[in-house]
Design an enzyme around this catalytic site. Structure first.
Site, PDB file in Angstrom:
ATOM      1  N   THR A 197       0.870  -1.211   0.021  1.00  0.00           N
ATOM      2  CA  THR A 197      -0.037  -0.015  -0.098  1.00  0.00           C
ATOM      3  C   THR A 197       0.785   1.412   0.105  1.00  0.00           C
ATOM      4  O   THR A 197       2.107   1.408   0.439  1.00  0.00           O
ATOM      5  CB  THR A 197      -0.981  -0.159   1.227  1.00  0.00           C
ATOM      6  OG1 THR A 197      -1.953   1.058   1.145  1.00  0.00           O
ATOM      7  CG2 THR A 197      -0.349  -0.026   2.511  1.00  0.00           C
ATOM      8  N   ARG A 198       0.268   2.404  -0.616  1.00  0.00           N
ATOM      9  CA  ARG A 198       0.860   3.593  -0.770  1.00  0.00           C
ATOM     10  C   ARG A 198      -0.071   4.734  -0.127  1.00  0.00           C
ATOM     11  O   ARG A 198       0.065   5.905  -0.108  1.00  0.00           O
ATOM     12  CB  ARG A 198       1.531   4.037  -1.883  1.00  0.00           C
ATOM     13  CG  ARG A 198       0.440   3.779  -3.031  1.00  0.00           C
ATOM     14  CD  ARG A 198       1.219   4.297  -4.468  1.00  0.00           C
ATOM     15  NE  ARG A 198       0.397   5.436  -4.429  1.00  0.00           N
ATOM     16  CZ  ARG A 198      -0.656   5.975  -5.209  1.00  0.00           C
ATOM     17  NH1 ARG A 198      -1.352   4.906  -5.985  1.00  0.00           N
ATOM     18  NH2 ARG A 198      -1.176   7.053  -5.197  1.00  0.00           N
ATOM     19  N   HIS A 202      -7.697   2.618   5.979  1.00  0.00           N
ATOM     20  CA  HIS A 202      -9.058   2.877   6.749  1.00  0.00           C
ATOM     21  C   HIS A 202      -9.693   1.401   6.881  1.00  0.00           C
ATOM     22  O   HIS A 202      -9.150   0.711   6.798  1.00  0.00           O
ATOM     23  CB  HIS A 202     -10.030   3.790   5.983  1.00  0.00           C
ATOM     24  CG  HIS A 202      -9.429   5.147   5.705  1.00  0.00           C
ATOM     25  ND1 HIS A 202      -9.119   6.038   6.695  1.00  0.00           N
ATOM     26  CD2 HIS A 202      -8.926   5.951   4.473  1.00  0.00           C
ATOM     27  CE1 HIS A 202      -8.290   7.298   6.036  1.00  0.00           C
ATOM     28  NE2 HIS A 202      -8.492   7.050   4.942  1.00  0.00           N
ATOM     29  N   HIS A 205      -9.850  -1.276   4.233  1.00  0.00           N
ATOM     30  CA  HIS A 205      -8.592  -1.802   3.928  1.00  0.00           C
ATOM     31  C   HIS A 205      -8.371  -3.084   5.221  1.00  0.00           C
ATOM     32  O   HIS A 205      -7.646  -4.179   4.736  1.00  0.00           O
ATOM     33  CB  HIS A 205      -7.537  -0.694   3.960  1.00  0.00           C
ATOM     34  CG  HIS A 205      -7.614   0.136   2.909  1.00  0.00           C
ATOM     35  ND1 HIS A 205      -8.045   1.692   3.426  1.00  0.00           N
ATOM     36  CD2 HIS A 205      -7.498   0.140   1.569  1.00  0.00           C
ATOM     37  CE1 HIS A 205      -8.003   2.394   2.288  1.00  0.00           C
ATOM     38  NE2 HIS A 205      -8.035   1.596   1.297  1.00  0.00           N
ATOM     39  N   ARG A 291      -7.555  -3.779  -7.564  1.00  0.00           N
ATOM     40  CA  ARG A 291      -7.703  -3.501  -8.795  1.00  0.00           C
ATOM     41  C   ARG A 291      -6.966  -2.147  -9.246  1.00  0.00           C
ATOM     42  O   ARG A 291      -6.674  -1.428  -8.456  1.00  0.00           O
ATOM     43  CB  ARG A 291      -9.169  -2.709  -8.597  1.00  0.00           C
ATOM     44  CG  ARG A 291     -10.043  -2.354  -9.893  1.00  0.00           C
ATOM     45  CD  ARG A 291     -11.497  -1.880  -9.343  1.00  0.00           C
ATOM     46  NE  ARG A 291     -12.446  -1.559 -10.513  1.00  0.00           N
ATOM     47  CZ  ARG A 291     -12.059  -0.375 -11.100  1.00  0.00           C
ATOM     48  NH1 ARG A 291     -11.425   0.554 -10.695  1.00  0.00           N
ATOM     49  NH2 ARG A 291     -12.911  -0.033 -12.209  1.00  0.00           N
TER      50      ARG A 291
END
Ligand code: PPS
Length: 569
Positions: A197-198, A202, A205, A291
């Protein structure tokens, strides 16, 4: 190593010299030509040296580079989708003969590695962009990096690691691939699913990672990128504090957070394959691929660069060779009737779905509006509010520009007093004359000196703005390009409002408060703006004020109204 194999079944690389050898090379490096690494190169080098890029042992040779571009493979056929090149300026490359050694130092001058130059060549960057990213559109961050921030010559040769780049932040969360694998062995984790992740995490996720971990019966590694991500992303300091809050909501026995010093290229499908190889090297067995994984955003026509599932398809295509299992990312939505998150496709009417888009979330932060608890944890929201205060708590710069005697200083002063009257904010006035006394006393009025003067003002204003203050600047600033540079500098940390004080030359000259126009006409002052030096009229100023029409008070009031309409006061 607990039976872990690195990517492509090999051993994890470790390119650091040890003991005496390292000491000897370190002292020999005192004589070598120096290349000061860019931020991206520091990231790449760290990952080469510690084995995160196994099986690579060096920056790409020309044969590997060409083969990666053409086939996504090294020259020996090994799957490797992303070029890892060391670019240096032609001036330095010309001073180097093949067989020379160079010292690779970080921006503070610390020696990270040495390299024997075995090859140097001029790459075709347009071709590289086309082959790797499928486009030459500068709206793609990987392409713009290639065209705007990459040096002309690529070099390659044997690398000798001396010391890993030092990270002073979040030391407890940084692990080399070998350390992470050892840790997994110690904990008895045989299956590990990585989440790349970047963005801040929340609840959606957290829920999707929990689901992925449950479905694969694997432990969870939250593996955020903290090297270089997409321009405009939330800084990693804020993100990591958010991850730490989210981690407190997860079971310690099954979930771990570790920071990845990767420099992303936003290369979509090719990048997803690269991420899988890297995670394999860190000892993971599964990787969550979302996605539009590592997506670069929209192109200059507003279209997506890649299809939403291209990355997933490409990783699946190479799954056997990668020896890591792809876990497709579920779009999680909140279902109020059930007070829980569920995968989007599982929600059937009459149940409803709730979600807040990234744009809507940023709007709420900017305007200081509520964010419901179902969306995120209060600690995470509080952390983001600290970094992104609402507009009326953010810093900004009001930049007046106009001819000498146009009334800039008078209006700027009136604005200063009105802002002081409002209270609650710290305001600094950087007036042309004052700056020339304190910051630029040695400068004259040549184009070069004027630019330097304005850039100094811009630097100070950008620092004030970044730290939440208000900077009011009132120089002549006759050159459009220099004003644009200042805007760019300031906008990095807050807002920039340009005010053109457009009072005509005849009026300024008639006023001639300082008697300078008379001197300029008499040829006693040279390069006087408007007389024998240019003034480039702003085309996109936020406010225009002609003080031959309106009073300074009304002029300042107009600026105030503008600031209010933008939400800053
Ligand atoms: S610049 O071009 O933005 O760097 O100029 P700035 O620092 O605002 O300098 C403005 C004051 O310097 C006086 N002055 C001159 N102005 C223009 N051209 C020449 N050659 C010149 N020589 C001296 C002038 O009083 C300017 O003050 P203001 O307040 O604009 O009248």
């Amino acid at each position: 190593m607990g039976g872990f194999k690195a990517a492509h079944g090999g051993e994890l690389k470790d390119l650091y010299l040890k003991g005496e050898e390292s000491e000897q090379e370190k002292s020999a490096a005192g004589e070598y030509k120096v290349w000061t690494l860019t931020t991206r190169q520091v990231c790449d080098l760290e990952m080469l040296l510690n084995g995160a890029f196994s099986p690579l042992e060096r920056f790409n040779s020309q044969a590997d580079y060409e083969s990666i571009l053409e086939n996504m493979r090294l020259a020996d056929g090994t799957l490797w989708p992303m070029p890892i090149s060391l670019d240096i300026p032609k001036s330095l490359a010309d001073e180097i003969t093949l067989g020379d050694h160079i010292a690779l130092r970080d921006p503070e001058g610390v020696l990270i590695a040495t390299m024997e130059i075995e090859e140097k060549w001029l790459p075709d960057r347009a071709r590289e962009a086309q082959m790797v990213f499928g486009t030459q559109d500068l709206a793609h961050p990987g392409v713009s990096y290639l065209f705007d921030h990459t040096n002309e010559v690529y070099v390659s040769g044997e690398l000798n690691g001396i010391a890993p780049p030092d990270h002073y932040d979040f030391r407890h969360l940084r692990h080399t691939p070998a350390e992470l694998r050892d840790y997994f062995v110690k904990l008895g984790w045989r299956r590990v699913v990585a989440f790349q992740t970047r963005n801040p995490m929340h609840r959606a996720h957290v829920e999707l990672t929990r689901l992925a971990s449950a479905q694969t019966e694997a432990n969870l590694l939250i593996h955020p990128v903290v090297g270089q991500t997409k321009p405009g992303d939330v800084d990693h300091f804020t993100r990591v504090r958010c991850y730490e809050h989210a981690m407190k909501r997860s079971p310690e026995q099954t979930t771990m957070l570790s920071l990845l010093p990767l420099a992303m290229r936003m290369g979509g499908p090719r990048e997803a394959v690269w991420h899988a190889i890297i995670r394999k090297n860190y000892g993971c067995t599964h990787l969550i691929v979302g996605r539009d994984h590592a997506g670069p955003g929209k192109d200059s026509q507003g279209e997506d660069f890649y299809g939403p599932y291209d990355a997933q398809e490409m990783v699946t295509q190479f799954e056997d060779e990668l020896d890591i299992t792809m876990v497709p990312f579920h779009q999680m939505v909140y279902v109020p009737e059930r007070a829980q998150y569920l995968p989007d496709e599982q929600v059937k009417a009459p149940d409803t779905k709730l979600n807040i888009s990234g744009t809507e979330f940023r709007r709420r932060l900017r305007e200081g509006l509520d964010v419901e608890e179902w969306f995120s944890y209060p600690e995470v929201i509080a952390e983001l509010r600290k970094t992104f205060p609402p507009r009326d708590k953010q810093g900004f710069t009001v930049f007046f520009t106009g001819l000498s005697g146009s009334g800039k200083s008078t209006v700027a002063n009136a604005l200063l007093l009105k802002l002081m009257e409002l209270g609650g904010r710290r305001v600094t006035l950087l007036d042309g004359d004052v700056v020339r006394t304190h910051l630029s006393s040695e400068l004259g009025f040549s184009k070069e000196h004027r630019d330097l003067n304005i850039l100094r003002i811009g630097y100070v204003a950008s620092e004030i703005t970044k730290h939440g203050g208000i900077a009011i600047c009132a120089p002549i600033a006759p050159y459009a390009e220099t004003r644009r540079k200042v805007r760019e500098l300031v906008e990095f940390g807050g807002a920039f409002v340009e005010v053109h004080v457009s009072t005509p030359l005849e009026v300024c000259e008639q006023r001639d408060r300082k008697g300078l126009y008379a001197l300029a006409r008499a040829g006693k002052i040279k390069q006087f703006t408007g007389i024998d030096d240019p003034y480039e009229v702003p085309k996109n100023a936020e406010v225009t004020i002609d003080t031959s029409d309106i009073s300074a008070d009304l002029g300042a009031h107009r600026v105030l109204v503008k600031l209010e309409s933008m939400g800053f006061i």
